[in-house]
Design an enzyme around this catalytic site. Structure first.
Site, PDB file in Angstrom:
ATOM      1  CE  LYS A 258       3.269   1.557  -3.379  1.00 26.91           C
ATOM      2  NZ  LYS A 258       2.638   0.267  -3.058  1.00 26.91           N
ATOM      3  CG  ASP A 263       0.718  -1.307  -7.959  1.00 26.83           C
ATOM      4  OD1 ASP A 263       1.285  -1.937  -8.882  1.00 26.83           O
ATOM      5  OD2 ASP A 263       0.619  -1.734  -6.798  1.00 26.83           O
ATOM      6  CE  LYS A 270      -2.147  -3.609  -7.554  1.00 28.49           C
ATOM      7  NZ  LYS A 270      -2.062  -4.464  -6.371  1.00 28.49           N
ATOM      8  CG  ASP A 281       0.122   1.936  -4.901  1.00 32.04           C
ATOM      9  OD1 ASP A 281      -0.108   1.819  -3.682  1.00 32.04           O
ATOM     10  OD2 ASP A 281       0.873   1.163  -5.531  1.00 32.04           O
ATOM     11  CD  GLU A 342       4.042  -1.492  -6.493  1.00 31.32           C
ATOM     12  OE1 GLU A 342       3.715  -2.693  -6.510  1.00 31.32           O
ATOM     13  OE2 GLU A 342       3.403  -0.622  -5.875  1.00 31.32           O
ATOM     14  NE  ARG A 344       6.812  -5.496  -0.508  1.00 31.76           N
ATOM     15  CZ  ARG A 344       6.066  -6.449   0.036  1.00 31.76           C
ATOM     16  NH1 ARG A 344       6.634  -7.527   0.532  1.00 31.76           N
ATOM     17  NH2 ARG A 344       4.763  -6.328   0.111  1.00 31.76           N
TER      18      ARG A 344
HETATM   19  N1  BES Z   1      -0.389  -1.032  -3.863  1.00 31.06           N
HETATM   20  C1  BES Z   1      -0.547  -2.381  -3.485  1.00 31.06           C
HETATM   21  C2  BES Z   1      -1.207  -2.566  -2.126  1.00 31.06           C
HETATM   22  C3  BES Z   1      -2.612  -2.030  -1.938  1.00 31.06           C
HETATM   23  C4  BES Z   1      -3.705  -2.866  -2.042  1.00 31.06           C
HETATM   24  C5  BES Z   1      -2.822  -0.717  -1.598  1.00 31.06           C
HETATM   25  C6  BES Z   1      -4.976  -2.385  -1.829  1.00 31.06           C
HETATM   26  C7  BES Z   1      -4.098  -0.237  -1.388  1.00 31.06           C
HETATM   27  C8  BES Z   1      -5.182  -1.072  -1.500  1.00 31.06           C
HETATM   28  C9  BES Z   1       0.816  -3.084  -3.424  1.00 31.06           C
HETATM   29  O1  BES Z   1       1.776  -2.621  -4.298  1.00 31.06           O
HETATM   30  C10 BES Z   1       0.595  -4.540  -3.709  1.00 31.06           C
HETATM   31  O2  BES Z   1       0.096  -4.841  -4.738  1.00 31.06           O
HETATM   32  N2  BES Z   1       0.984  -5.391  -2.776  1.00 31.06           N
HETATM   33  C11 BES Z   1       0.830  -6.790  -2.916  1.00 31.06           C
HETATM   34  C12 BES Z   1       2.046  -7.448  -2.294  1.00 31.06           C
HETATM   35  C13 BES Z   1       2.150  -8.915  -2.562  1.00 31.06           C
HETATM   36  C14 BES Z   1       2.378  -9.193  -4.037  1.00 31.06           C
HETATM   37  C15 BES Z   1       3.280  -9.472  -1.739  1.00 31.06           C
HETATM   38  C16 BES Z   1      -0.461  -7.245  -2.199  1.00 31.06           C
HETATM   39  O3  BES Z   1      -0.783  -6.681  -1.163  1.00 31.06           O
HETATM   40  O4  BES Z   1      -1.129  -8.117  -2.724  1.00 31.06           O
HETATM   41 ZN    ZN Z   2       1.569  -0.605  -4.887  1.00 26.03          ZN
HETATM   42 ZN    ZN Z   3       1.695  -3.508  -6.229  1.00 25.35          ZN
END
Ligand code: BES
Ligand code: ZN
Ligand code: ZN
Length: 492
Positions: A258, A263, A270, A281, A342, A344
């Site tokens: 990835k 992000d 966020k 990320d 994003e 996935r």
């Molecule tokens: N890049 C993030 C996940 C992440 C969080 C990586 C903390 C490293 C540290 C990912 O893209 C994300 O934001 N995922 C969401 C998914 C949800 C919206 C289903 C999450 O984990 O909140």
């Molecule tokens: Zn991410």
């Molecule tokens: Zn994300």
């Protein structure tokens, strides 16, 4: 690799343990007074694992770090990694420029000399790493340990150890390179910069690198990558790497990383305290680029493909929206429930792209879910695969490599959570439950044609933890594991 050379070092590492006491190979070369001094210091120490003392030998005026291994029967590979790092940090605090270390001192019932040699060199490299690119010159050029002098007891196979030291050092340097790629701020490590770094690595270590631009991706129908990229003013890139260390006709192993260079979450922005680390990320992409570099540098007899979709996830008038439906390269439509899920979406296209290689094994590596951090903390990455045996191989290789991995289930029961209402698949389930499994289940929809596919969620291990004796920031997670996997899966 000879004792005399290490006796010329400015400082030494001397281990001791409760039941074996002081047995360092250096001892016989020390004067009686220096020996007495070390023994006296050890006798008043607590003897807990990693308990250490910095001492100055009264006669030779050499600096030593005395460190406790714990009881010899508890002396394990896991402990060795921490000890080498902690010792290096203590020796650095002594302002030593050169360090002598006898590898034979660290051999025990559960750890042989070859492993000691590799792990000492690897963990010394990892401990020595500091990200100073954005510091002032004076701090950048602060003196540090310049030379490590490794020695072995007589009658040990020094050549073999030398090879292992070299291998450990090489892997450690590539782990550190991954850390640098991840540590560089998002404004300076854009999708095109990440692609340029991959190209540089390809040239330096000997693997092919091809980079697709957005126009080429459009032709291939990569609606996932292009959809996520829409909100950013940075062009997405799709990095394709190929290392051929064996017949090109042999079916390859494919690693997919990835590469979200920043992000923000997109329109599902966020919260502010969750965004500052999101330049990391792309750590999955960094792991894949660095693993290919290491594999090529070590000249492994393997055929390995690396794929990194590199994209920035930003909010703007052009952004993809919650409720949008994107058509992926596979033809499956993706209903966007949350623009922050994003990773996935871009990986879906990369998995489809990988089908043309008919890989023996395919592994994707991604900082995919915050839920993974909640589940595992910072000491293990998550492995998910429909193939239990493959997941087990990965967890075992994790133990050998130092990138510890733990399996989570990927049962059919979870599939209903990601079924779309308007589109075929939903990129985020309505509830917050089983977040890591849902992420993997989404990816699985695009990986069903592969016999051996596994997903590694490295969100948990993206940054170092305070008790790992490594500098703050990116950890370089995944590099050691991918290199070890390339090595053992190619032998089969
Ligand atoms: N890049 C993030 C996940 C992440 C969080 C990586 C903390 C490293 C540290 C990912 O893209 C994300 O934001 N995922 C969401 C998914 C949800 C919206 C289903 C999450 O984990 O909140
Ligand atoms: Zn991410
Ligand atoms: Zn994300």
């Amino acid at each position: 690799m000879d004792t005399q050379a290490s006796l010329d070092a400015e400082s030494y590492l001397i281990p001791f343990s409760q039941n074996v006491k002081l047995s360092s190979q250096f001892f016989k070369h020390f004067s009686p007074l220096d020996q007495e001094y070390v023994k006296a210091t050890a006798s008043v120490m607590k003897e807990d694992f990693l308990e250490s003392a910095k001492i100055l030998l009264p006669e030779s005026r050499k600096k030593c770090v005395l460190i406790c291994l714990g009881p010899k029967e508890d002396w394990t590979l896991r402990r060795a990694r921490l000890l080498f790092r902690k010792s290096f940090n203590s020796l650095r605090e002594c302002n030593a420029r050169s360090v002598g270390m006898c590898l034979s001192d660290f051999v025990g019932p559960n750890i042989d000399i070859s492993t000691v040699a590799k792990e000492a060199a690897l963990n010394v490299e990892m401990a020595a790493y500091e990200f100073k690119e954005y510091k002032q010159k004076s701090e950048k050029e602060a003196p540090t340990i310049e030379t490590m002098v490794y020695t072995v007891a007589p009658s040990t196979r020094a050549r073999q150890c030398e090879k292992q030291v070299r291998m450990g050092g090489t892997i450690g340097r590539h782990v550190n390179y991954a850390r640098t790629l991840s540590n560089i701020p998002g404004s300076d490590m854009t999708p095109s910069k990440l692609a340029a770094s991959a190209k540089e690595c390809g040239k330096k270590y000997g693997f092919d690198v091809q980079v697709l631009d957005e126009k080429e991706m459009r032709k291939l129908g990569m609606g996932g990558v292009l959809g996520v990229s829409r909100g950013s003013s940075e062009e997405a890139t799709f990095i394709i790497m190929e290392y051929t260390g064996t017949s090109a006709k042999r079916a390859p192993i494919v690693f997919v990383g990835k590469g979200i260079t920043f992000d923000s979450g997109g329109l599902n922005l966020k919260p502010s305290n969750s965004m500052d680390e999101m330049h990391m990320d792309m750590s999955g992409g960094a792991a894949v680029i660095s693993a290919l570099s290491a594999i090529a540098d070590l000249k492994l007899k393997a055929h390995v493909i690396g794929l990194v979709p590199a994209v920035e996830n930003m909010p703007s008038g052009q952004s993809y929206r919650p409720g949008d439906v994107l058509t992926s390269m596979s033809g499956k439509t993706i209903e966007i429930a949350n623009t922050d899920a994003e990773g996935r979406v871009i990986l879906a296209d990369a998995l489809t792209y990988a089908e043309q290689y008919k890989p023996t094994h395919i592994i994707d590596v991604a900082t995919l879910t915050g839920a993974c951090v909640i589940a595992l903390g910072h000491h293990a990455l998550a492995v998910l695969s429909p193939n239990d045996l493959f997941a087990k191989t990965i967890c075992e290789t994790g133990e050998v490599s130092g990138d510890y991995a733990w399996q989570l289930p990927l049962w059919n029961e979870y599939e209903s959570d990601i079924r779309g209402t308007v589109g075929d698949v939903l990129n985020a389930s309505k509830s917050r439950e089983a977040g890591t499994i849902n992420g993997a289940m989404f990816l699985y929809q695009f990986a069903k044609s592969f016999k051996h596919w596994a997903h590694l969620d490295i969100a948990s291990t993206m940054t170092t933890a305070s008790d790992q004796h490594l500098s703050k920031g990116a950890s370089g997670t995944g590099v050691r594991l991918l290199v070890e996997l390339a090595h053992c899966l190619s032998k089969k």
